[in-house]
Design an enzyme around this catalytic site. Sequence first.
Site, mmCIF file in Angstrom:
data_model
loop_
_atom_site.group_PDB
_atom_site.id
_atom_site.type_symbol
_atom_site.label_atom_id
_atom_site.label_comp_id
_atom_site.label_asym_id
_atom_site.label_seq_id
_atom_site.Cartn_x
_atom_site.Cartn_y
_atom_site.Cartn_z
ATOM 1 N N ARG A 1 2.993 -4.579 8.198
ATOM 2 C CA ARG A 1 3.244 -3.132 8.266
ATOM 3 C C ARG A 1 2.741 -2.470 9.541
ATOM 4 O O ARG A 1 2.969 -1.266 9.728
ATOM 5 C CB ARG A 1 2.646 -2.455 7.023
ATOM 6 C CG ARG A 1 3.260 -2.955 5.731
ATOM 7 C CD ARG A 1 4.764 -2.720 5.677
ATOM 8 N NE ARG A 1 5.350 -3.284 4.447
ATOM 9 C CZ ARG A 1 6.581 -3.050 4.048
ATOM 10 N NH1 ARG A 1 7.386 -2.269 4.734
ATOM 11 N NH2 ARG A 1 7.045 -3.614 2.941
ATOM 12 N N ARG B 1 3.371 12.982 -16.175
ATOM 13 C CA ARG B 1 3.491 13.044 -17.632
ATOM 14 C C ARG B 1 2.447 14.029 -18.145
ATOM 15 O O ARG B 1 2.606 14.624 -19.190
ATOM 16 C CB ARG B 1 3.251 11.664 -18.244
ATOM 17 C CG ARG B 1 4.389 10.697 -17.965
ATOM 18 C CD ARG B 1 4.286 9.499 -18.859
ATOM 19 N NE ARG B 1 4.500 9.871 -20.236
ATOM 20 C CZ ARG B 1 4.035 9.152 -21.258
ATOM 21 N NH1 ARG B 1 3.352 8.057 -21.047
ATOM 22 N NH2 ARG B 1 4.268 9.538 -22.487
ATOM 23 N N GLN C 1 6.750 0.975 -1.100
ATOM 24 C CA GLN C 1 6.721 -0.217 -0.238
ATOM 25 C C GLN C 1 5.396 -0.960 -0.410
ATOM 26 O O GLN C 1 5.342 -2.187 -0.403
ATOM 27 C CB GLN C 1 6.912 0.193 1.231
ATOM 28 C CG GLN C 1 8.277 0.809 1.487
ATOM 29 C CD GLN C 1 8.490 1.212 2.942
ATOM 30 O OE1 GLN C 1 7.542 1.369 3.712
ATOM 31 N NE2 GLN C 1 9.728 1.401 3.321
ATOM 32 N N TRP C 2 4.339 -0.198 -0.576
ATOM 33 C CA TRP C 2 2.993 -0.781 -0.671
ATOM 34 C C TRP C 2 2.860 -1.644 -1.921
ATOM 35 O O TRP C 2 2.220 -2.697 -1.916
ATOM 36 C CB TRP C 2 1.978 0.358 -0.735
ATOM 37 C CG TRP C 2 0.645 0.066 -0.126
ATOM 38 C CD1 TRP C 2 -0.185 -0.999 -0.394
ATOM 39 C CD2 TRP C 2 -0.045 0.861 0.837
ATOM 40 N NE1 TRP C 2 -1.342 -0.906 0.326
ATOM 41 C CE2 TRP C 2 -1.283 0.230 1.094
ATOM 42 C CE3 TRP C 2 0.255 2.056 1.485
ATOM 43 C CZ2 TRP C 2 -2.221 0.760 1.981
ATOM 44 C CZ3 TRP C 2 -0.685 2.564 2.356
ATOM 45 C CH2 TRP C 2 -1.900 1.920 2.605
ATOM 46 N N SER D 1 3.265 9.399 -12.833
ATOM 47 C CA SER D 1 2.809 10.745 -12.510
ATOM 48 C C SER D 1 3.629 11.833 -13.214
ATOM 49 O O SER D 1 4.809 11.666 -13.483
ATOM 50 C CB SER D 1 2.873 10.984 -11.003
ATOM 51 O OG SER D 1 4.200 11.097 -10.602
ATOM 52 N N ARG E 1 9.714 16.458 -15.027
ATOM 53 C CA ARG E 1 9.459 15.951 -13.667
ATOM 54 C C ARG E 1 10.705 15.353 -13.016
ATOM 55 O O ARG E 1 10.724 15.101 -11.814
ATOM 56 C CB ARG E 1 8.324 14.926 -13.680
ATOM 57 C CG ARG E 1 8.651 13.680 -14.479
ATOM 58 C CD ARG E 1 7.463 12.761 -14.625
ATOM 59 N NE ARG E 1 7.759 11.752 -15.628
ATOM 60 C CZ ARG E 1 7.182 10.575 -15.699
ATOM 61 N NH1 ARG E 1 6.245 10.264 -14.850
ATOM 62 N NH2 ARG E 1 7.509 9.722 -16.638
ATOM 63 N N GLU F 1 2.716 5.884 -10.499
ATOM 64 C CA GLU F 1 4.068 5.702 -11.032
ATOM 65 C C GLU F 1 4.346 6.574 -12.258
ATOM 66 O O GLU F 1 5.441 7.047 -12.439
ATOM 67 C CB GLU F 1 4.291 4.230 -11.416
ATOM 68 C CG GLU F 1 4.488 3.334 -10.231
ATOM 69 C CD GLU F 1 5.959 3.063 -9.958
ATOM 70 O OE1 GLU F 1 6.236 1.953 -9.507
ATOM 71 O OE2 GLU F 1 6.813 3.922 -10.185
HETATM 72 C C1 LIG Z 1 10.307 -4.648 7.563
HETATM 73 C C2 LIG Z 1 10.364 -4.905 6.089
HETATM 74 C C3 LIG Z 1 11.529 -4.596 5.387
HETATM 75 C C4 LIG Z 1 11.604 -4.832 4.011
HETATM 76 N N1 LIG Z 1 12.737 -4.503 3.337
HETATM 77 C C5 LIG Z 1 12.796 -4.704 1.999
HETATM 78 C C6 LIG Z 1 13.962 -4.347 1.252
HETATM 79 O O1 LIG Z 1 14.941 -3.876 1.795
HETATM 80 N N2 LIG Z 1 13.953 -4.544 -0.092
HETATM 81 C C7 LIG Z 1 12.880 -5.096 -0.748
HETATM 82 O O2 LIG Z 1 12.939 -5.291 -1.964
HETATM 83 N N3 LIG Z 1 11.762 -5.430 -0.072
HETATM 84 C C8 LIG Z 1 11.691 -5.252 1.277
HETATM 85 N N4 LIG Z 1 10.547 -5.575 1.941
HETATM 86 C C9 LIG Z 1 9.415 -6.078 1.181
HETATM 87 C C10 LIG Z 1 9.270 -7.616 1.275
HETATM 88 O O3 LIG Z 1 10.390 -8.262 0.700
HETATM 89 C C11 LIG Z 1 7.991 -8.048 0.531
HETATM 90 O O4 LIG Z 1 8.138 -7.832 -0.861
HETATM 91 C C12 LIG Z 1 6.774 -7.295 0.989
HETATM 92 O O5 LIG Z 1 6.768 -7.266 2.391
HETATM 93 C C13 LIG Z 1 5.515 -7.959 0.449
HETATM 94 O O6 LIG Z 1 5.346 -9.166 1.129
HETATM 95 P P1 LIG Z 1 5.016 -10.512 0.364
HETATM 96 O O7 LIG Z 1 6.015 -10.812 -0.683
HETATM 97 O O8 LIG Z 1 4.787 -11.528 1.434
HETATM 98 O O9 LIG Z 1 3.600 -10.082 -0.302
HETATM 99 P P2 LIG Z 1 2.907 -10.616 -1.603
HETATM 100 O O10 LIG Z 1 3.742 -10.407 -2.803
HETATM 101 O O11 LIG Z 1 1.548 -10.002 -1.609
HETATM 102 O O12 LIG Z 1 2.838 -12.167 -1.353
HETATM 103 C C14 LIG Z 1 1.947 -12.718 -0.400
HETATM 104 C C15 LIG Z 1 2.364 -14.132 -0.062
HETATM 105 O O13 LIG Z 1 2.162 -14.938 -1.211
HETATM 106 C C16 LIG Z 1 3.164 -15.906 -1.261
HETATM 107 N N5 LIG Z 1 3.882 -15.784 -2.538
HETATM 108 C C17 LIG Z 1 4.212 -14.632 -3.170
HETATM 109 N N6 LIG Z 1 4.822 -14.880 -4.331
HETATM 110 C C18 LIG Z 1 4.911 -16.217 -4.411
HETATM 111 C C19 LIG Z 1 5.478 -17.103 -5.369
HETATM 112 N N7 LIG Z 1 6.054 -16.642 -6.481
HETATM 113 N N8 LIG Z 1 5.401 -18.430 -5.140
HETATM 114 C C20 LIG Z 1 4.813 -18.902 -4.034
HETATM 115 N N9 LIG Z 1 4.261 -18.135 -3.082
HETATM 116 C C21 LIG Z 1 4.310 -16.799 -3.278
HETATM 117 C C22 LIG Z 1 4.094 -15.754 -0.102
HETATM 118 O O14 LIG Z 1 3.719 -16.573 0.958
HETATM 119 C C23 LIG Z 1 3.844 -14.312 0.290
HETATM 120 O O15 LIG Z 1 4.104 -14.080 1.651
HETATM 121 C C24 LIG Z 1 10.485 -5.375 3.318
HETATM 122 C C25 LIG Z 1 9.316 -5.678 4.032
HETATM 123 C C26 LIG Z 1 9.244 -5.435 5.392
HETATM 124 C C27 LIG Z 1 7.957 -5.756 6.128
#
Ligand SMILES: Cc1cc2nc3c(=O)[nH]c(=O)nc-3n(C[C@H](O)[C@H](O)[C@H](O)COP(=O)(O)OP(=O)(O)OC[C@H]3O[C@@H](n4cnc5c(N)ncnc54)[C@H](O)[C@@H]3O)c2cc1C
Length: 231
Positions: free
Chosen positions: A199, A102, A75-76, A100, A171, A98
Amino acid sequence: MKRVLGKGYVRLVDVMGSDLTVVNAARVSYAKASDSLNERDIKLIKFLAREGHTSPFRHAIAQFEIYAPLMVARQWWKYVVGSSHQEATGDSLEAWNESSRRYITEEPTFYIPQRDEWRTAPENSKQGSGKKVDDHIIADAATFQLERYVAQGIKLYENAMKAGIAPEQARLFLPAYGMYVRWYWTASLQSVCHFLDQRLEHDAQKEIQEYAKAILELIKPHFPVSVEELL
Ligand SMILES: Cc1cc2nc3c(=O)[nH]c(=O)nc-3n(C[C@H](O)[C@H](O)[C@H](O)COP(=O)(O)OP(=O)(O)OC[C@H]3O[C@@H](n4cnc5c(N)ncnc54)[C@H](O)[C@@H]3O)c2cc1C
Protein backbone atom coordinates in the site's frame (compact mmCIF):
# COMPACT_ATOMS: atom_id res chain seq x y z
CA MET A 1 -1.41 10.16 16.53
CA LYS A 2 -1.00 11.00 12.84
CA ARG A 3 -3.70 12.97 11.05
CA VAL A 4 -4.59 11.57 7.64
CA LEU A 5 -7.07 12.62 4.98
CA GLY A 6 -9.06 15.44 6.53
CA LYS A 7 -10.68 14.14 9.68
CA GLY A 8 -9.00 10.73 9.57
CA TYR A 9 -6.13 9.53 11.74
CA VAL A 10 -3.95 6.60 12.74
CA ARG A 11 -3.00 6.07 16.38
CA LEU A 12 -0.52 3.52 17.66
CA VAL A 13 -2.32 1.98 20.63
CA ASP A 14 0.24 -0.61 21.72
CA VAL A 15 3.39 -2.40 20.64
CA MET A 16 4.78 -5.74 21.76
CA GLY A 17 8.45 -6.36 21.06
CA SER A 18 11.34 -4.75 19.24
CA ASP A 19 14.01 -5.79 16.75
CA LEU A 20 15.44 -7.84 19.59
CA THR A 21 12.23 -9.90 19.76
CA VAL A 22 12.82 -11.00 16.17
CA VAL A 23 16.44 -11.92 16.89
CA ASN A 24 15.71 -13.84 20.07
CA ALA A 25 12.81 -15.72 18.49
CA ALA A 26 15.15 -16.84 15.70
CA ARG A 27 17.87 -17.90 18.16
CA VAL A 28 15.66 -19.85 20.53
CA SER A 29 16.70 -23.12 18.92
CA TYR A 30 20.33 -22.38 19.95
CA ALA A 31 19.22 -21.44 23.48
CA LYS A 32 20.84 -18.04 22.96
CA ALA A 33 19.44 -14.56 23.52
CA SER A 34 20.72 -10.99 23.19
CA ASP A 35 20.05 -8.25 25.74
CA SER A 36 20.73 -5.41 23.35
CA LEU A 37 20.87 -5.26 19.59
CA ASN A 38 24.42 -5.72 18.25
CA GLU A 39 25.96 -5.99 14.77
CA ARG A 40 25.51 -9.77 14.64
CA ASP A 41 21.83 -9.35 15.48
CA ILE A 42 21.39 -6.82 12.69
CA LYS A 43 23.07 -9.23 10.27
CA LEU A 44 20.71 -11.96 11.42
CA ILE A 45 17.62 -9.79 10.78
CA LYS A 46 18.95 -8.98 7.31
CA PHE A 47 19.48 -12.67 6.62
CA LEU A 48 15.99 -13.62 7.85
CA ALA A 49 14.31 -10.96 5.73
CA ARG A 50 16.42 -11.69 2.65
CA GLU A 51 15.87 -15.46 2.77
CA GLY A 52 12.17 -15.23 3.60
CA HIS A 53 12.45 -16.78 7.08
CA THR A 54 9.40 -14.89 8.21
CA SER A 55 8.22 -16.60 11.39
CA PRO A 56 10.50 -14.60 13.78
CA PHE A 57 8.83 -11.41 12.55
CA ARG A 58 5.50 -12.71 13.75
CA HIS A 59 6.45 -12.55 17.44
CA ALA A 60 6.29 -8.77 17.38
CA ILE A 61 2.85 -7.18 17.37
CA ALA A 62 1.39 -3.71 16.91
CA GLN A 63 -2.09 -2.42 17.59
CA PHE A 64 -3.49 0.64 15.82
CA GLU A 65 -6.70 2.61 15.97
CA ILE A 66 -7.70 3.85 12.55
CA TYR A 67 -10.32 6.37 11.46
CA ALA A 68 -10.78 6.29 7.72
CA PRO A 69 -13.44 6.48 4.99
CA LEU A 70 -15.11 3.16 4.35
CA MET A 71 -13.51 2.91 0.89
CA VAL A 72 -10.11 2.74 2.63
CA ALA A 73 -11.31 0.40 5.38
CA ARG A 74 -12.74 -1.93 2.75
CA GLN A 75 -9.28 -2.34 1.17
CA TRP A 76 -7.58 -2.69 4.55
CA TRP A 77 -9.80 -5.54 5.69
CA LYS A 78 -8.42 -7.70 2.87
CA TYR A 79 -5.24 -8.23 4.99
CA VAL A 80 -6.54 -11.28 6.76
CA VAL A 81 -3.36 -13.24 7.46
CA GLY A 82 -1.62 -12.23 10.69
CA SER A 83 -4.11 -9.42 11.27
CA SER A 84 -7.19 -8.99 13.32
CA HIS A 85 -9.70 -6.24 12.83
CA GLN A 86 -11.68 -5.83 15.96
CA GLU A 87 -14.30 -3.45 17.09
CA ALA A 88 -12.85 -0.72 19.17
CA THR A 89 -14.07 -1.18 22.70
CA GLY A 90 -15.53 1.71 24.59
CA ASP A 91 -18.63 3.78 24.76
CA SER A 92 -19.20 5.25 21.36
CA LEU A 93 -17.17 3.25 18.87
CA GLU A 94 -19.30 0.24 18.22
CA ALA A 95 -21.21 2.02 15.48
CA TRP A 96 -18.08 2.74 13.49
CA ASN A 97 -17.17 -0.40 11.65
CA GLU A 98 -18.91 -2.77 9.27
CA SER A 99 -21.94 -2.91 11.49
CA SER A 100 -21.95 0.83 11.90
CA ARG A 101 -25.07 2.81 12.55
CA ARG A 102 -27.16 0.02 13.95
CA TYR A 103 -26.76 2.03 17.14
CA ILE A 104 -26.69 5.78 16.91
CA THR A 105 -23.75 6.97 18.92
CA GLU A 106 -21.92 9.46 16.71
CA GLU A 107 -22.79 11.95 14.04
CA PRO A 108 -22.03 10.48 10.62
CA THR A 109 -18.87 12.11 9.26
CA PHE A 110 -17.79 12.02 5.62
CA TYR A 111 -14.65 12.41 3.59
CA ILE A 112 -15.23 15.04 0.90
CA PRO A 113 -12.24 15.79 -1.36
CA GLN A 114 -11.52 19.50 -1.73
CA ARG A 115 -11.06 21.17 -5.13
CA ASP A 116 -7.32 20.36 -5.32
CA GLU A 117 -7.80 16.70 -4.36
CA TRP A 118 -9.76 15.36 -7.33
CA ARG A 119 -7.84 13.16 -9.77
CA THR A 120 -8.54 12.28 -13.38
CA ALA A 121 -9.12 8.76 -14.65
CA PRO A 122 -5.85 7.05 -15.66
CA GLU A 123 -4.94 7.05 -19.34
CA ASN A 124 -3.53 3.55 -19.78
CA SER A 125 -5.15 1.53 -17.05
CA LYS A 126 -8.59 0.48 -15.90
CA GLN A 127 -7.85 1.12 -12.23
CA GLY A 128 -6.16 3.84 -10.25
CA SER A 129 -6.07 7.49 -11.14
CA GLY A 130 -4.12 9.97 -13.21
CA LYS A 131 -3.04 13.56 -12.65
CA LYS A 132 -4.85 16.18 -10.63
CA VAL A 133 -7.99 17.69 -12.14
CA ASP A 134 -6.68 21.12 -13.05
CA ASP A 135 -9.98 22.50 -14.32
CA HIS A 136 -11.22 24.37 -11.24
CA ILE A 137 -14.78 24.47 -12.51
CA ILE A 138 -14.94 20.68 -12.69
CA ALA A 139 -13.16 20.26 -9.34
CA ASP A 140 -15.33 22.83 -7.54
CA ALA A 141 -18.48 21.28 -8.98
CA ALA A 142 -17.40 17.79 -7.82
CA THR A 143 -16.83 19.01 -4.25
CA PHE A 144 -20.08 20.98 -4.24
CA GLN A 145 -22.14 18.11 -5.64
CA LEU A 146 -20.67 15.61 -3.21
CA GLU A 147 -21.36 17.94 -0.27
CA ARG A 148 -24.95 18.29 -1.46
CA TYR A 149 -25.33 14.55 -1.97
CA VAL A 150 -24.01 13.82 1.54
CA ALA A 151 -26.28 16.48 3.09
CA GLN A 152 -29.25 14.99 1.25
CA GLY A 153 -28.31 11.51 2.49
CA ILE A 154 -28.10 12.71 6.10
CA LYS A 155 -31.48 14.43 5.77
CA LEU A 156 -33.16 11.31 4.38
CA TYR A 157 -31.50 9.21 7.08
CA GLU A 158 -32.81 11.47 9.84
CA ASN A 159 -36.27 11.68 8.26
CA ALA A 160 -36.48 7.89 8.09
CA MET A 161 -35.67 7.59 11.78
CA LYS A 162 -38.12 10.34 12.69
CA ALA A 163 -40.74 8.30 10.81
CA GLY A 164 -39.94 5.35 13.08
CA ILE A 165 -37.67 3.28 10.83
CA ALA A 166 -34.98 1.33 12.65
CA PRO A 167 -31.48 2.90 12.54
CA GLU A 168 -30.05 -0.32 11.10
CA GLN A 169 -32.21 0.21 8.00
CA ALA A 170 -32.28 4.01 7.99
CA ARG A 171 -28.50 3.99 7.45
CA LEU A 172 -29.14 2.76 3.91
CA PHE A 173 -29.71 6.43 3.08
CA LEU A 174 -26.14 7.39 4.02
CA PRO A 175 -23.55 7.54 1.20
CA ALA A 176 -21.32 4.87 2.68
CA TYR A 177 -18.05 4.91 0.67
CA GLY A 178 -16.96 8.25 2.11
CA MET A 179 -18.28 7.72 5.62
CA TYR A 180 -15.54 7.58 8.23
CA VAL A 181 -15.36 4.38 10.25
CA ARG A 182 -13.16 3.60 13.20
CA TRP A 183 -11.53 0.29 14.02
CA TYR A 184 -8.66 -1.39 15.79
CA TRP A 185 -6.08 -3.27 13.75
CA THR A 186 -3.82 -5.68 15.57
CA ALA A 187 -1.19 -7.32 13.42
CA SER A 188 2.19 -9.01 13.51
CA LEU A 189 5.21 -7.06 12.31
CA GLN A 190 5.30 -9.28 9.23
CA SER A 191 1.68 -8.55 8.44
CA VAL A 192 2.12 -4.80 8.95
CA CYS A 193 5.11 -4.84 6.58
CA HIS A 194 3.18 -6.88 4.02
CA PHE A 195 0.44 -4.25 4.11
CA LEU A 196 3.05 -1.47 3.75
CA ASP A 197 4.81 -3.30 0.95
CA GLN A 198 1.63 -3.24 -1.11
CA ARG A 199 0.00 0.00 0.00
CA LEU A 200 2.99 2.35 -0.16
CA GLU A 201 3.28 1.47 -3.84
CA HIS A 202 2.24 3.90 -6.56
CA ASP A 203 -0.46 1.50 -7.83
CA ALA A 204 -2.31 1.52 -4.49
CA GLN A 205 -5.13 4.03 -4.17
CA LYS A 206 -3.70 7.38 -3.10
CA GLU A 207 -5.95 7.62 -0.04
CA ILE A 208 -4.73 4.28 1.39
CA GLN A 209 -1.15 5.27 0.52
CA GLU A 210 -1.57 8.22 2.90
CA TYR A 211 -2.62 5.85 5.67
CA ALA A 212 0.28 3.50 4.87
CA LYS A 213 2.72 6.42 5.25
CA ALA A 214 1.28 7.17 8.68
CA ILE A 215 1.56 3.51 9.72
CA LEU A 216 5.19 3.47 8.53
CA GLU A 217 6.05 6.60 10.54
CA LEU A 218 4.49 5.12 13.66
CA ILE A 219 5.95 1.62 13.44
CA LYS A 220 9.46 2.28 12.14
CA PRO A 221 10.88 3.81 15.35
CA HIS A 222 9.93 0.60 17.20
CA PHE A 223 11.44 -1.84 14.69
CA PRO A 224 13.93 0.22 12.65
CA VAL A 225 16.04 -2.67 11.34
CA SER A 226 13.24 -5.14 10.64
CA VAL A 227 11.05 -2.59 8.86
CA GLU A 228 13.97 -1.43 6.73
CA GLU A 229 14.78 -5.01 5.73
CA LEU A 230 11.22 -6.22 5.15
CA LEU A 231 10.26 -3.34 2.86
C1 LIG B 1 -3.01 -2.32 -6.18
C2 LIG B 1 -3.98 -3.32 -5.63
C3 LIG B 1 -5.18 -3.54 -6.30
C4 LIG B 1 -6.10 -4.47 -5.80
N1 LIG B 1 -7.28 -4.66 -6.45
C5 LIG B 1 -8.18 -5.53 -5.95
C6 LIG B 1 -9.45 -5.74 -6.59
O1 LIG B 1 -9.74 -5.15 -7.61
N2 LIG B 1 -10.32 -6.61 -6.02
C7 LIG B 1 -10.02 -7.32 -4.89
O2 LIG B 1 -10.84 -8.13 -4.44
N3 LIG B 1 -8.85 -7.14 -4.25
C8 LIG B 1 -7.92 -6.27 -4.75
N4 LIG B 1 -6.75 -6.09 -4.09
C9 LIG B 1 -6.52 -6.80 -2.85
C10 LIG B 1 -5.61 -8.04 -3.03
O3 LIG B 1 -6.22 -9.00 -3.87
C11 LIG B 1 -5.34 -8.68 -1.65
O4 LIG B 1 -6.53 -9.24 -1.13
C12 LIG B 1 -4.83 -7.68 -0.64
O5 LIG B 1 -3.82 -6.92 -1.25
C13 LIG B 1 -4.30 -8.41 0.59
O6 LIG B 1 -3.12 -9.05 0.23
P1 LIG B 1 -2.84 -10.56 0.62
O7 LIG B 1 -3.91 -11.46 0.15
O8 LIG B 1 -1.44 -10.84 0.18
O9 LIG B 1 -2.89 -10.42 2.24
P2 LIG B 1 -3.25 -11.49 3.32
O10 LIG B 1 -4.61 -12.02 3.15
O11 LIG B 1 -2.94 -10.84 4.63
O12 LIG B 1 -2.25 -12.66 3.01
C14 LIG B 1 -0.87 -12.54 3.28
C15 LIG B 1 -0.10 -13.59 2.52
O13 LIG B 1 -0.43 -14.86 3.06
C16 LIG B 1 -0.44 -15.80 2.03
N5 LIG B 1 -1.77 -16.44 1.98
C17 LIG B 1 -2.96 -15.83 2.16
N6 LIG B 1 -3.96 -16.71 2.09
C18 LIG B 1 -3.39 -17.89 1.82
C19 LIG B 1 -3.90 -19.19 1.58
N7 LIG B 1 -5.21 -19.44 1.64
N8 LIG B 1 -3.03 -20.19 1.32
C20 LIG B 1 -1.71 -19.95 1.27
N9 LIG B 1 -1.15 -18.75 1.47
C21 LIG B 1 -1.99 -17.72 1.75
C22 LIG B 1 -0.10 -15.15 0.73
O14 LIG B 1 1.26 -15.25 0.45
C23 LIG B 1 -0.43 -13.70 1.03
O15 LIG B 1 0.32 -12.81 0.24
C24 LIG B 1 -5.81 -5.19 -4.60
C25 LIG B 1 -4.60 -4.96 -3.94
C26 LIG B 1 -3.70 -4.03 -4.43
C27 LIG B 1 -2.41 -3.79 -3.67
